[in-house]
Each structure stands twice: as C-alpha cells, then as structure tokens.
Scaffold this motif. Structure first.
Motif, PDB file in Angstrom:
ATOM      1  N   ARG A   5     -13.004  85.643 -57.934  1.00 33.85           N
ATOM      2  CA  ARG A   5     -14.790  85.707 -58.092  1.00 33.85           C
ATOM      3  C   ARG A   5     -15.519  85.939 -57.185  1.00 33.85           C
ATOM      4  N   ARG A  91     -28.811  82.434 -61.837  1.00 33.81           N
ATOM      5  CA  ARG A  91     -27.096  82.462 -62.847  1.00 33.81           C
ATOM      6  C   ARG A  91     -26.210  82.565 -62.301  1.00 33.81           C
ATOM      7  N   LEU A  92     -26.170  83.059 -60.739  1.00 35.47           N
ATOM      8  CA  LEU A  92     -25.076  83.189 -59.977  1.00 35.47           C
ATOM      9  C   LEU A  92     -24.481  81.326 -59.748  1.00 35.47           C
ATOM     10  N   ARG A  93     -25.587  80.710 -58.972  1.00 37.00           N
ATOM     11  CA  ARG A  93     -25.599  79.315 -58.791  1.00 37.00           C
ATOM     12  C   ARG A  93     -24.724  78.224 -60.200  1.00 37.00           C
ATOM     13  N   ALA A  94     -25.295  79.109 -61.389  1.00 40.91           N
ATOM     14  CA  ALA A  94     -25.045  78.597 -62.442  1.00 40.91           C
ATOM     15  C   ALA A  94     -23.384  78.671 -63.189  1.00 40.91           C
ATOM     16  N   SER A  95     -22.342  80.115 -62.403  1.00 43.74           N
ATOM     17  CA  SER A  95     -21.263  80.249 -62.966  1.00 43.74           C
ATOM     18  C   SER A  95     -20.969  79.213 -61.619  1.00 43.74           C
ATOM     19  N   ARG A  96     -19.226  79.846 -62.382  1.00 44.99           N
ATOM     20  CA  ARG A  96     -18.559  79.082 -62.077  1.00 44.99           C
ATOM     21  C   ARG A  96     -17.875  79.294 -60.330  1.00 44.99           C
ATOM     22  N   ALA A  97     -18.334  80.319 -60.169  1.00 40.66           N
ATOM     23  CA  ALA A  97     -18.302  80.778 -58.318  1.00 40.66           C
ATOM     24  C   ALA A  97     -18.723  79.829 -57.494  1.00 40.66           C
ATOM     25  N   SER A  98     -18.042  79.832 -56.664  1.00 35.11           N
ATOM     26  CA  SER A  98     -18.372  78.751 -55.346  1.00 35.11           C
ATOM     27  C   SER A  98     -19.809  79.209 -54.825  1.00 35.11           C
TER      28      SER A  98
END
Lengths: 257, 314
Positions: A5, A91-98
C-alpha cells in the motif's frame, strides 16, 4: 504498515508531482541562476576568509541549494493540503491504508525530490560553475539526505500547525528565508554579526552549511561530519515530534489553490 | 433470521453543544438497501463517517460484519466501500489511475485489479473514459468515478453518502440501477440521500433521521400504510380558517393540511365549505400517500430536500 500500500501511494504521489514538471524545473533553474550570479561575489568573501583558489561556487552552490531545499517543507505540506482540496483525504483515511502507509506514501516522494534537487544542483555546480569538492562525496550525500529529511520533517510540523494553505505558505517561506539567512546559506556565517552567529546553532541550515563547507572547502570525510549530521537528525526528530503531537488525521484543512 | 452487515446501536455524537446523533439504532442486512433519509444537517454524514471510522463516536456501538468498528476501524474498513458526500477524485491523473490506486489500497492485485476496474467502469459507463484525466470529465462522469472507487473491492458493506447530489439524470439513473444490482449480488448498502423519490425508486428500507434521531424506520410500503394517509394542503395569503366542519385540520403558518383517505372528495368538501375564506386561497395541492406524507405525518412539516435543520436548537 503494508509495503504494497505504501508503494502504491508512493507511485501515485510521484505521478501527481510529475504532473506539474514546470514546478520541478523551476526548482532547478531558479537556484542555478542564483548560484551563477552569486558565485563571483562569494569568491571575494571566501578569499577574505582565507580560502584561496576558490571560484566562489564553494559557498554559492551549497548555500543556494540549502536555501531552496527549505522550500521542500512547503512541498511536503502541500501534498496534504492538496488531498483536502480534492476531497481525497477522507477517501484515503477510509481505505485500508494505515496512518504510517499514508505518511510514507506522501513523504517519501517529497523527500526524493528534495534530495534529487540538491544533488543535481551540486552536479550543475561542478559542471558549470567550477565547483571543486575537496572531501568525500559520500559525506556530501549524507548531509544532503539528513538535511532534506529535517526539512521534510519541518514541513510536517508546519503542516500540523497550519489550518489553511496560506498559513503553510507563510510558515514555509518565512521559515525558509530565516533559516537561510541566519544559517549561513545566503551569506557566509563568518560575515554575519556576532549575535546572529551565536543563535545560528539553533537553525538546521547552519549545521548543513557547516557540514557542506567542511566537505567542500576543508576536504572532510564521512566521519568528520558525523556531528552536524547527527544534529540534523535531532532537528528532524524534533520537528517530527511536533508534527506527531499536533497533527490530527481527522482535522479538515483548507486548501486555497 | 437477520444477517446484519452493519449494526448501529445507541450511537451518539456531539460537536460541542451541537447534537449530531442522539441515540441512533439501525441495521443493514446482507442484500438489503437502506435509504438513510433526512434533510441537510440531520446527522446522515456523521453516521456514515463514524461507521467507517472517520469520526469518533461519543457513545454507542457500530458492528461491521461482526467487527467492532469503533474499537477496530482499520479492520472494519476491510469490509467497507465508501463514497463520501463530497466528490473526491484525483483530477490530474487518469480515471484508470484513480481506480488503480484505490483498488491497490483495497488489496487487489494484478490481474484481478485490471478485471475489477473494467467491470466497475463498465457498470458506471466509464469504460471509454479510462485513459482520460479525471479533471477533464463532466460533472456526472466525475460523480460516477467517485462512486466507482467505492465499489472496486466488492465490499460487503457499501456506504454511499449523497452520491447523487448534483448528478445529472443519466448518472442518477445509473447509480440507482447499480445500487439495486449490488444489493441483488449480496452487498449491504446504506444509501444516504435527501431525495425521497430516490428511496422510493430503490424500493429500499427507509430510516428517516432528523436532528440526530431516527423518527421513522421500515419498508417504504409499511411506512406509507402506517403513516402515509393522503393530505390535502391549502395555502392562504394570510391565516387559514381555524376549522373545517367534519375534518381534523393542522395549521402551519399560512398552510392548512387535512389528512384523508379520499383526497378528491375531501378537497371538494373543503373548498365548498371555505365560504368567504376561499378568496384568500392561493394554492391547493393533493399529496398522495408517499414518503412525503410519511415525513409530514411524523414531523408535521413538509419535506424539503435542501432543508437545513438547525441542530443547535435541538
């Protein structure tokens, strides 16, 4: 943290940066022109300091490169403000990216640009401005890297403290000029007033210029510049700590661009 | 037996003195579309944001596919596809690059990533636009890309927060059709909107939220049969008459409303009995049984899509 990621974010951020190559060219062309203009002036000041047979590029190239490197602070900040401007931060925060994935993905390309910019400016100095590097190239590269890290960390700190992109711009520009002026990048530290010299030690640019001059003018090797490099690392840690304490993932920032 | 993918219980959230959510309970089952309906400021976006871990709750619980989403938002996100309220795309890279980034972040690997991009793009009529920069798309195309990003990893729970706001007719129709299809394939969809007609078109279960509270909940048919009597609405250029013989009336400013099972006959009766007050009549409308009459029945006010509710007053 997920390497996959982080790597996806790094590639994406790089694409976004290179979508506007004009800015990158500007970040090379402008400092190069300034170096060319300042080199003859610094020849005289270096001679006054007792360095004979220099072109002046020995001060002009690292000084101007260091000054422009401080602008990478605003680069680092804008990678975050841009996300808010495009509404992609949530959107980035809601993704699986830590959180760590996001930080690595955003900051590694900025850091790479800052390092590449400085190294290219040194290369241009050698080719076109008769810059002679008396010491170790590895030491020079080491200072470039840790100084760039400290400037990106400074960028994160001022990003954390800024609500709007105008605030970020102000912090970055004022901070950049202040760092350059007091840190001995705009003019050699030796010609600055005594009181400025005494406070310069709290400026990261001072330690970068100390290391650069040690390598370029005094022929220092890697082990000779460990102290300025360690101090720059401490600056980076300090700025990162400010960012860590103040930065709020959920805080909305206002991008005016 | 229920098969809830999203379970929200007693959810509370305040911003200072402003109560955004005041003890919200709702479930979204596998294969179900729940229309989260309410005017602007009702608390819909706060509910969606908390469900996917973007905001912290003050109290209550959120379970996503059995995971405590408040305690473990990162794990819960593995099961969620979110299209936030505000259009969020990267204008400087292509449609494909936008989809690739979020596909990779969702854990998709090549070649599955490529296949999924093609599938989602085709479903939202973006397949011919994949190599165009997102910033060059029309408003409707951008809105479709924005939604497509949420669907890449075929998530069990899809949160669409006012996805059709500002969308053209074609985009709106495509999105509604897609939502139906997603539910048919087994996804649980929480579809936040302030358009009553969309929820009716989706034939979804409905949760009507206002001032942070759920004020009505159930299938469209059930809500209409329980609360959705037709309404005759008369507007006057001043105060309406206080009463109409044989009818129970409600007065809201210059508007008089009468709930009735036979709106045509009732309107004729009412107009006939107005007498001199008829001279002050400026409008007459029959509101057929619908979510609009449900809203009217539970709030006493007509629903307006863009209506701003002053949550601070609650």
């Amino acid at each position: 943290m997920s390497l996959r990621r982080s790597w996806a974010l790094i590639r994406h951020e790089t694409r976004v940066i290179f979508d506007d190559p004009g800015t990158l060219v500007f970040l090379l062309l402008m400092p190069f022109l300034m170096m060319a203009v300042m080199t003859p002036l610094f020849q005289l000041s270096l001679e006054a300091e007792g360095f004979t047979g220099t072109s002046g590029a020995e001060q002009a190239v690292p000084g101007i490169a260091a000054m422009f490197a401080t602008f990478s602070a605003s680069f680092a900040g804008f990678t975050f403000f841009r996300e808010h401007g495009w509404n992609t931060w949530e959107r980035l925060r809601a993704s699986r990216a830590s959180t760590l994935d996001l930080m690595v993905g955003k900051l590694v390309p900025t850091l790479a640009v800052a390092v590449a910019q400085m190294l290219l400016l040194f290369a241009l100095g050698v080719v076109f401005l008769d810059l002679t590097i008396a010491g170790s190239l590895a030491a020079l590269a080491g200072i470039v890297i840790v100084f760039s890290i400290s400037m990106v960390a400074f960028g994160m700190a001022i990003t954390a403290l800024s609500r709007t992109s105008q605030q970020l711009n102000t912090f970055a520009n004022v901070g950049g000029i202040l760092f350059a002026a007091i840190g001995g990048a705009l003019v050699p530290i030796a010609v600055l007033p005594g009181w400025v010299q005494s406070i310069a030690v709290v400026i990261p640019t001072f330690w970068a210029m100390t290391g650069f001059r040690d390598v370029i003018l005094d022929g220092a090797g890697f082990s000779d510049v460990v102290v300025p490099m360690l101090i720059l690392v401490l600056f980076a840690v300090g700025f990162a700590a400010i960012a860590g304490v103040r930065f709020r993932l959920e805080e909305s920032k206002v991008y005016v661009g | 037996m229920r098969d809830a993918v999203l379970t929200v219980s007693g959810l509370r959230k305040s911003y200072g003195s402003v109560v955004a959510l005041d003890g919200v309970d709702l479930d979204v089952d596998r294969g179900e579309v729940v229309g989260l309906l309410g005017p602007n400021g009702a608390g819909k976006t706060t509910l969606v944001s908390i469900s996917c871990g973007l905001r912290r709750a003050d109290a209550g619980s959120v379970q996503v596919n059995g995971i405590d989403a408040l305690a473990h938002p990162q794990q819960a996100r593995h099961h969620i596809g979110l299209a936030p309220q505000d259009l969020g795309i990267y204008p400087v890279v292509t449609v494909r690059r936008n989809l690739e980034l979020f596909g990779e972040l969702a854990g998709l690997l090549k070649p599955a990533l490529g296949r999924q991009i093609e599938t989602v793009a085709a479903a939202l009529f973006l397949d011919d636009l994949l190599d165009r920069k997102a910033g060059e798309l029309s408003g409707g195309q951008k809105r479709r890309l924005h939604t497509a990003i949420a669907l890449l990893n075929d998530p069990p729970l899809i949160l669409l927060d006012e996805s059709t706001t500002g969308a053209d007719v074609e985009t709106r129709a495509a999105l509604i059709e897609l939502v139906r299809e997603l539910a048919h394939r087994g996804s649980a969809v929480l579809y936040s909107t302030h358009y009553l007609q969309e929820v009716e078109a989706l034939d979804a279960s409905v949760v009507i939220i206002e001032r942070g509270k759920v004020i009505a909940q159930g299938s469209v048919d059930t809500l209409i049969s329980h609360n959705g009597e037709a309404v005759v609405e008369l507007t006057f250029d001043g105060s309406p008459p206080g009463a109409i013989d044989g009818y129970e009336v409600s007065i809201d400013g210059s508007v008089m409303r009468v709930s009735t099972e036979d709106p045509g006959r009732s309107m004729a009766d009412i107009l006939g009995s107005l007498g001199p007050d008829a001279a002050h009549l400026t409008g007459v409308e029959i509101i057929r049984p619908s979510l609009e009459t449900v809203y009217l029945a539970v709030t006493g006010r007509r629903y307006e899509a863009g209506e701003d509710i002053d949550v601070a007053a609650s």
